[in-house]
Design a protein around this motif. Structure first.
Motif, short mmCIF file in Angstrom:
data_model
loop_
_atom_site.label_atom_id
_atom_site.label_comp_id
_atom_site.label_asym_id
_atom_site.label_seq_id
_atom_site.Cartn_x
_atom_site.Cartn_y
_atom_site.Cartn_z
N LYS A 1 82.57 83.69 51.13
CA LYS A 1 82.47 83.53 49.84
C LYS A 1 81.78 82.30 49.43
CE LYS A 1 83.63 84.47 45.18
NZ LYS A 1 83.52 83.26 44.60
N ARG A 2 82.32 81.14 50.17
CA ARG A 2 81.54 79.88 49.91
C ARG A 2 80.10 80.04 50.23
NH1 ARG A 2 86.78 78.38 51.49
NH2 ARG A 2 86.05 78.24 53.79
N TRP A 3 79.76 80.55 51.52
CA TRP A 3 78.44 80.71 51.72
C TRP A 3 77.53 81.43 50.71
CZ3 TRP A 3 75.65 84.99 53.35
CH2 TRP A 3 74.28 84.89 54.10
N MET A 4 78.08 82.46 50.40
CA MET A 4 77.48 83.49 49.06
C MET A 4 77.16 82.29 47.81
SD MET A 4 78.69 86.68 47.10
CE MET A 4 79.53 85.68 46.11
N ASP A 5 78.15 81.74 47.44
CA ASP A 5 78.21 80.85 46.38
C ASP A 5 77.11 79.92 46.36
OD1 ASP A 5 80.21 82.39 44.98
OD2 ASP A 5 81.61 80.87 45.66
N TYR A 6 76.88 79.14 47.80
CA TYR A 6 76.04 78.23 47.86
C TYR A 6 74.60 78.84 47.67
CZ TYR A 6 73.01 74.72 50.10
OH TYR A 6 71.93 73.68 50.26
N GLY A 7 74.36 80.17 48.40
CA GLY A 7 72.94 80.73 48.20
C GLY A 7 72.56 81.14 46.89
N HIS B 1 69.21 79.54 44.95
CA HIS B 1 68.27 80.06 45.21
C HIS B 1 68.09 81.38 44.26
CE1 HIS B 1 67.34 77.93 48.68
NE2 HIS B 1 68.51 78.37 49.15
N SER B 2 69.09 81.36 43.29
CA SER B 2 69.12 82.53 42.24
C SER B 2 67.72 82.63 41.45
CB SER B 2 70.33 82.18 41.41
OG SER B 2 70.18 81.32 40.65
N HIS B 3 67.00 81.50 41.26
CA HIS B 3 65.75 81.39 40.39
C HIS B 3 64.55 81.84 41.03
CE1 HIS B 3 65.86 77.74 42.70
NE2 HIS B 3 64.51 77.72 42.71
N HIS B 4 64.61 82.05 42.45
CA HIS B 4 63.48 82.22 43.34
C HIS B 4 63.71 83.60 44.20
CE1 HIS B 4 59.87 81.99 45.55
NE2 HIS B 4 59.29 80.97 45.17
N PRO B 5 63.35 84.78 43.67
CA PRO B 5 63.83 86.04 44.52
C PRO B 5 63.36 86.08 46.16
CG PRO B 5 62.68 86.70 42.54
CD PRO B 5 62.57 85.26 42.60
N ASP B 6 62.25 85.31 46.42
CA ASP B 6 61.92 85.33 47.77
C ASP B 6 62.97 84.51 48.65
OD1 ASP B 6 59.81 87.05 47.30
OD2 ASP B 6 58.25 85.56 47.12
N HIS B 7 63.11 83.39 47.97
CA HIS B 7 64.15 82.44 48.75
C HIS B 7 65.60 82.91 48.88
CE1 HIS B 7 61.46 78.64 47.68
NE2 HIS B 7 60.77 79.51 48.56
N ASP C 1 68.55 76.16 55.74
CA ASP C 1 69.95 75.91 54.78
C ASP C 1 70.87 77.06 54.86
OD1 ASP C 1 68.50 77.60 52.96
OD2 ASP C 1 69.09 76.66 51.36
N SER C 2 70.36 78.34 55.01
CA SER C 2 71.24 79.35 54.89
C SER C 2 72.20 79.34 56.39
CB SER C 2 70.63 80.62 55.09
OG SER C 2 71.35 81.78 55.41
N ARG C 3 71.40 78.92 57.60
CA ARG C 3 72.02 78.89 58.85
C ARG C 3 72.90 77.45 58.94
NH1 ARG C 3 66.80 80.60 60.30
NH2 ARG C 3 66.45 78.64 60.76
N ALA C 4 72.43 76.37 58.09
CA ALA C 4 73.07 75.23 58.16
C ALA C 4 74.70 75.24 57.36
CB ALA C 4 72.26 74.22 57.62
N VAL C 5 74.43 76.02 56.30
CA VAL C 5 75.51 76.17 55.61
C VAL C 5 76.72 77.18 56.32
CG1 VAL C 5 76.76 77.14 53.14
CG2 VAL C 5 74.59 75.87 53.13
N MET C 6 75.90 78.17 57.14
CA MET C 6 77.09 78.87 57.93
C MET C 6 77.77 78.13 58.86
SD MET C 6 76.17 82.30 60.15
CE MET C 6 75.85 81.29 61.52
#
Length: 740
Positions: free
Chosen positions: A159-165, A169-175, A186-191
């Motif tokens: 849940k925290r990983w999803m919240d961070y993403g 990045h919600s403003h940029h679909p590709d990211h 940053d996805s792997r780092a947060v994980m």
């Protein structure tokens, strides 16, 4: 076979085989919900593929979690179909079997379903700013990676990983798509940041062997998420379904690993399963209960360490060490702080505490444990005594000191407590005459009464718990000595009683019809007749029954303030009250009135104690005198609840007049009430309630400052005894004046 409403030919072709397999796994109720879910997916109109995947995966999901989760899964798929994310339904359903194997608990799987729906809501794209019109670019990657993620993270970490993403990045679909595909740095780092501690799912096999080998327990172990758990205190627990442990324990800086923490929690619960016997919770206040839990937890760990000494190192490393004087009790409640200190003292011989009460009770604990054959009841007694010894006014403060008080490996003690069910409460309901036959040590289940909240002008339902019992007894000769002491006063009261004693019949003169002739009136009427005047026809006498038909309850406030001395008399207020009530009871007995005596005090709304001293069916005998001699003073004054309970018995008496005589030395108060006006207003409402029942309430107040509040409660139905030493003389006379 039940007919299934689904028009897809592909589904109908495999339906019979699928239902046959489902019947082997699902309960009857689960099978019904499986069919309901299947029909729901057919109805959403997204083709046969989602339905077929659902049929294939449902039984496997039920094996690892519960068949109760089958329909919620179909419902979640249906909700996804109502968004622009219909293409995500199949990946969602295909990943669930593997996810259920990782989570293994229905609450955790429900938490995952909630996360998926939150992902749909927060990442679906809205062009016009109101309704979502484009699919979420990150949802399908998220669903495909979810089994891998849950192999590394807890449900809370996911849940925290999803919240961070979403936040970044919600403003940029590709990211967003890169983040949820685990392709961005940053996805792997947060994980990796969320990937810490020891996951229960990885240790489950070893823990199963641990509990079976050491404790001979063969119970299923289930994870729960402390982040998603709805309980306010999400500690480990066990019940009929199995043992529930946190889904992750972090390794600690002091060298205790997550596996050691799981071992400690399992050992502690195994000890409870072996040695703890449930005790009733209804007649214990919340503070008494946490004290009893502390002693029982310490007893269990003492016994565990006797059997496996190596556990001491783990228990001591996990148990917090509160600083002795850190909680001052001025602004916070220190109950948890001093109980944790006591728990540490019973676990660690080198605790270093100097508090004499802590040392005394730790010594009492060890003395009991060294005798062997200890029981939960022993710890119950110690817990009650500890709270009585250390109780302070600040214990009821809303701000509770929590620092260094959390013992994370101990369970929530739900199996220590037993509660009276509603049916049991009805079974224990007795009429007043039956209660008086109870043994002195018998305590009935609580009776709950509402309490008036003057701020909202409403009742707080079932707010106060009243526990009733017969008062303990001592030497009745003490009361006989008090009566001899006031022998001269008793003779004065006796002369007053002779005037008030009822006669069998009372003559009523001037009656036209009656049982006998009134000679004086008859002669006068004859003279009138002879002299030509109209004679008085009322020449007869009739009679009417003149028995006093009164029922009286004397309700005594037994709060702690009664222990204070009275002037230079050398007596306490309690001793003066004993003298006065003894004389009053003797006087009422001489009159032949029906009466009872009861006392009360309170320790918060959860524990209002009501003591029967004399029942209506009892005479003024040696048993009653013994209970009166044993009266003691303690705790607080929750008057409204006691008055309502006294009325419960008084209203059953078949008398023309019913009187509740309240004898108190102060205003209503209790340690859990901060608004001084609250209990005064509740007592005033209780007086009104009694008046509606036909019960006249009258207060004898021994507080010189009672003018400030007693009229608010009783109106003009009170008397204040300013000269307290005159109480034995005034009380009987006040009663006689009230009942003329």
């Amino acid at each position: 076979m039940k007919e299934v409403n689904c028009s897809y030919q592909e589904v109908q072709a495999v339906l019979a085989d699928c239902l046959e397999e489902a019947e082997l796994v699902l309960s009857e109720k689960g099978l019904e919900e499986f069919i309901e879910g299947l029909e729901l997916l057919c109805m959403m109109g997204r083709g046969a593929e989602p339905v077929l995947v659902y049929m294939e995966e449902a039984a496997e999901i039920a094996r690892h979690t519960s068949d109760k989760m089958i329909y919620p899964i179909a419902r979640t798929a249906y909700q996804i179909s109502r968004s622009p994310n219909a293409q995500a339904i199949v990946p969602f359903l295909q990943s669930l079997a593997e996810i259920s194997r990782r989570l293994e608990e229905s609450k955790l799987l429900q938490g995952y379903l909630d996360i998926v729906l939150e992902m749909v809501e927060r990442t679906s794209i809205s062009i016009h700013g109101s309704h979502a019109t484009m699919a979420s670019p990150g949802l399908i990657p998220f669903l495909e990676k979810a089994p891998v993620l849950l192999g590394e993270l807890t449900i809370g970490g996911l849940k925290r990983w999803m919240d961070y993403g979403i936040a970044q990045h919600s403003h940029h679909p590709d990211h967003l798509a890169e983040f949820f595909s685990l392709e961005s740095a940053d996805s792997r780092a947060v994980m990796q940041r969320e990937r810490h501690g020891t996951l229960l799912v990885d240790m489950e096999r070893r823990l199963d062997l641990f509990e079976l080998a050491l404790w001979k327990i063969d119970a299923s172990i289930y994870p729960y998420s402390r982040m998603l758990d709805e309980r306010s205190d999400p500690r480990p627990y066990y019940d009929d379904q199995g043992i529930f442990l946190p889904d992750v324990y972090d390794d600690l800086d002091n060298g205790i690993s997550g596996m050691d923490q799981y071992r400690a929690a399992l050992a502690h619960m195994a000890g409870h399963r072996r040695w703890t016997a449930p005790v009733f919770a209804d007649n214990r206040s919340p503070m008494q209960r946490i004290a009893i839990e502390t002693f029982e937890d310490s007893r269990i760990e003492y016994l565990l360490m006797q059997e496996y000494p190596g556990l001491r190192r783990i228990f001591q490393a996990l148990h917090p060490i509160p600083v002795e004087d850190e909680c001052d009790g001025e602004h916070e409640s220190c109950v948890r702080h001093r109980l944790t200190m006591l728990s540490r003292a019973m676990l660690d011989p080198d605790h270093g505490y100097n508090n004499p009460v802590i040392l005394d009770f730790a010594q009492q604990f060890f003395a009991i444990m060294e005798k062997g054959d200890t029981t939960t009841m022993d710890m119950e007694t110690l817990g009650i005594q500890f709270m009585a010894k250390t109780r302070t006014q600040s214990d009821a403060l809303p701000n509770v000191w929590f620092k260094d008080t959390e013992i994370s490996y101990r369970d929530d003690n739900r199996n220590l407590w037993q509660f009276y069910e509603l049916d049991d409460d009805e079974d224990f309901h007795v009429e007043p005459t039956e209660l008086e036959e109870a043994e002195p040590d018998d305590t009935l289940p609580p009776r709950h009464y509402p309490e008036w909240d003057y701020t909202s002008q409403t009742y707080r339902p079932d707010w106060a718990s009243v526990y009733e019992t017969l008062h303990p007894s001592e030497d009745a000769a003490y009361i006989d000595g008090l009566l001899r002491k006031h022998d001269r006063l008793a003779k004065q009261i006796k002369r007053m009683l002779d005037l008030l004693k009822p006669q069998n019949y009372q003559r009523i003169r001037y009656q036209e019809e009656g049982t006998e002739l009134d000679l004086d009136i008859a002669i006068r009427s004859l003279i009138d007749y002879k002299t030509g005047h109209n004679p008085d026809p009322r020449i007869n006498i009739s009679h009417k029954h003149n028995d006093r038909n009164i029922a009286v309850t004397i309700l005594l406030d037994l709060s702690e303030s009664l222990a204070q001395p009275v002037g230079n008399t050398g007596q306490t207020l309690l001793e003066l009250e004993q003298e006065a009530v003894s004389l009053l009871a003797w006087a009422i007995e001489q009159l032949g009135d029906n009466f009872s005596i009861a006392g009360f005090h309170s320790n918060t709304r959860h524990e209002v104690r009501y003591y029967h001293i004399k029942g209506f069916s009892e005479g003024w005998n040696i048993d009653v005198k013994g209970r009166l001699a044993a009266m003691g003073a303690g705790y607080s004054t929750r008057m409204g609840a006691a008055m309502r309970h006294a009325a419960h018995y008084l209203e059953h008496q078949k008398s023309d007049k019913k009187l509740l005589l309240v004898i108190t030395d102060g205003e209503p108060a209790d340690i859990d009430v901060r608004d001084e006006k609250h209990l005064i207003e509740d007592s005033r409402m209780a007086v009104r309630e009694l008046d509606q029942l036909g019960i006249y309430s009258y207060c004898i107040n021994l507080d010189p400052k009672a003018d400030e509040y007693v009229a608010d409660i009783f109106g003009n139905q009170y008397s204040i005894i300013d000269k307290l030493e005159s109480l034995p003389e005034k009380l009987p006379k006040l009663f006689l004046a009230l009942t003329k």
